[in-house]
Design an enzyme around this catalytic site. Structure first.
Site, PDB file in Angstrom:
ATOM      1  N   MET A   1       0.847  -1.480   0.004  1.00  9.91           N
ATOM      2  CA  MET A   1       0.153  -0.039  -0.019  1.00  9.91           C
ATOM      3  C   MET A   1       1.013   1.230   0.125  1.00  9.91           C
ATOM      4  SD  MET A   1      -2.979  -0.903   2.800  1.00  9.91           S
ATOM      5  CE  MET A   1      -4.025   0.285   2.353  1.00  9.91           C
ATOM      6  N   HIS A   2       0.154   2.393  -0.231  1.00  8.69           N
ATOM      7  CA  HIS A   2       0.484   3.760   0.015  1.00  8.69           C
ATOM      8  C   HIS A   2       1.588   4.036  -0.948  1.00  8.69           C
ATOM      9  CE1 HIS A   2      -1.249   2.895   3.793  1.00  8.69           C
ATOM     10  NE2 HIS A   2      -0.404   2.309   4.435  1.00  8.69           N
TER      11      HIS A   2
ATOM     12  N   ASP B   1      -2.406  -5.152   0.159  1.00 11.58           N
ATOM     13  CA  ASP B   1      -1.951  -6.570   0.493  1.00 11.58           C
ATOM     14  C   ASP B   1      -2.628  -7.118   1.888  1.00 11.58           C
ATOM     15  OD1 ASP B   1      -0.903  -4.412   2.384  1.00 11.58           O
ATOM     16  OD2 ASP B   1       1.078  -5.099   1.875  1.00 11.58           O
TER      17      ASP B   1
END
Length: 483
Positions: free
Chosen positions: A79-80, A235
């Site tokens: 992520m991110h 994830d």
């Protein structure tokens, strides 16, 4: 046949299954991460594309009949991360990853803006996507000026597979641009992040169609019919799909690179002040909450390199039966920390070392420090109203029986150890593809794994571990004061 692709920080894995979940093939390719400065963590997106092509080519070579019958693809990803694209969809700079902390000042500024926490459901952490763009705007203005689109890592991989820009909702929930309650981009958050002029991708749910595999790639991998590519999942959301954690009362503890305790939620019920993450699930109309410690097996791997001994051997040196806690305390803040302290500057430490202590004592301290950090995550989750009375143990660290015994005792909670098999993010991504192609109910497809055995708290050691935990939580303020 259905393919789950799991884009991890250290590599990409593909898992090929049939509609009943039987594994028909798997392949993996590793790649590295660049750390050009302290606190920085970057990857070149072309590494993901190269790895994807190698994984699918390997599956075509080793399981040609299964690949020829491929119906759907789901993608999980870390992520991110911020992938910046120009108007021609060309990558403008390396992706800034989830564990990059350079934008801590920008995160703090954004977090103070009115309604940001309320709309996003979360504290703005330095690892989130929005502060990364503010950092680029300040320190790389020429790059920012060329930026037309921002996509998350797995969504960039889907762009390669389909030629379409799409953003999947569970992943977008970690950007600080999504209204996590309504599951839509928030104009207010986009304005706060100073990217309201960018062309944000259309949003899709994790099990929703998000494009078709490009003809060139179908031909390369011996597939004659259309292949649907679904939204996929972040994830941990995809791992929850693989582990059958969809609703309230279900949860898992993951000992991976980072440590995670995740619980399902049937409604949007954020409490950002706890530093618990509240994100959209990869299936419609569900959410999840999780507490995160940034360095779990990463802590043991770090110590392994120093000790010159493999992590598994270090764990085996502790024996089979859980012993009393060590008086040596380890703070696992090698890359800063998230839940519950939200501190990107703090760093790890050993406290209480004695000349008599040896390698095994330090190994135990590392595992104990990670376990206590996860107990803090569990207590933060309870503070939000999340209810869970047992957890499923997943991730590489969960292969250590000693570590699982330690968690069960420190948490005072039974922990289920699943039967051997694949039930992580790659399986979750493939299950999302099954739902997207067939229209089946996620609760029917995303069932929990069989349980090999349940580890229960060691009642004789409960008081000792509680006392050690109380000391552990007192150390952070003292150490932080001198760092």
């Amino acid at each position: 046949m259905y393919l789950g692709l799991d884009l991890g920080t250290s590599g990409l894995r593909g898992l090929l299954i049939d509609e009943q979940g039987a594994i028909k093939g798997s392949a993996a390719v590793a790649f590295g991460t660049d750390h050009p400065h302290a606190g920085w963590s970057e990857q070149e997106p072309h590494l993901w594309i190269d790895a994807c092509d190698k994984v699918l080519s390997e599956l075509h070579r080793t399981a040609p009949d299964a690949m020829a019958n491929l119906k759907g693809i789901g993608i999980s990803g870390h992520m991110h991360g911020a992938v910046l694209l120009d108007k021609k969809l060309k990558v403008l700079r390396p992706c800034i990853l989830w564990n990059d902390t350079r934008s801590h000042a920008e995160a703090a500024t954004l977090d103070q803006i009115k309604n940001v926490r309320e709309l996003s459901g979360n504290i703005v952490f330095p690892g989130f996507t929005a502060p990364k763009l503010l950092w680029v705007k300040s320190y790389e203005p020429k790059i920012f000026a060329k930026t037309a689109h921002v996509v998350l890592p797995k969504d960039y991989l889907r762009l390669h597979l389909t030629g379409l820009l799409r953003a999947e909702i569970s992943d977008a929930a970690g950007s600080s641009w999504l209204n996590t309650g309504t599951r839509r981009w928030s104009q207010r958050l986009l304005e706060a992040g100073q990217i309201d002029n960018l062309d944000m991708p259309d949003l899709v749910e994790g099990s929703e169609p998000a494009g078709s595999l490009r003809d060139e790639l179908r031909s390369r991998w011996g597939i004659e019919h259309e292949v649907m590519v679904v939204g996929g999942g972040a994830d941990n959301a995809a791992a929850a799909c693989g582990a059958g954690v969809l609703k309230a009362g279900q949860g898992f503890v993951s000992l991976g690179t980072s440590g995670v305790i995740l619980v399902g939620r049937d409604e949007f019920a954020p409490q950002p002040e706890t530093a618990v993450h509240t994100f959209c699930h990869a299936v419609p109309d569900r959410w999840y909450q999780m507490g995160v410690t940034l360095a779990a097996t990463d802590s043991l791997n770090w110590y392994s390199k120093i000790a010159g001994v493999a992590p598994a051997q270090l764990a085996n040196e502790l024996g089979e039966k859980l012993k009393a806690p060590t008086p040596v305390h380890f703070l696992p803040y090698l890359s800063g920390e998230r839940t519950p302290i939200n501190d990107s500057h703090v760093r790890g430490s050993f406290v209480g070392l004695d000349i008599a202590h040896g390698r095994a004592e330090l190994t135990k301290a590392v595992m104990q420090g990670v376990t206590f950090a996860l107990r803090q995550c569990l207590e933060a989750l309870h503070a939000t109203g999340a209810e869970v009375d047992r957890l499923l143990a997943i991730g590489g660290g969960a292969q250590s029986d000693y570590w699982v015994q330690m968690m069960a005792t420190a948490f005072n909670m039974p922990i289920d150890v699943p039967e051997k098999g694949d039930f992580g993010a790659a399986l979750g991504a493939a299950r999302l593809a099954i739902c997207g192609v067939t229209g089946r109910d996620p609760e029917e497809v995303m069932t929990p794994p069989g349980i090999a055995h349940t580890v229960r708290p060691n009642q004789k050691l409960l008081a000792d571990y509680n006392a050690a935990y109380e000391k552990f939580i007192q150390i952070y303020p003292a150490v932080r004061a001198v760092q």
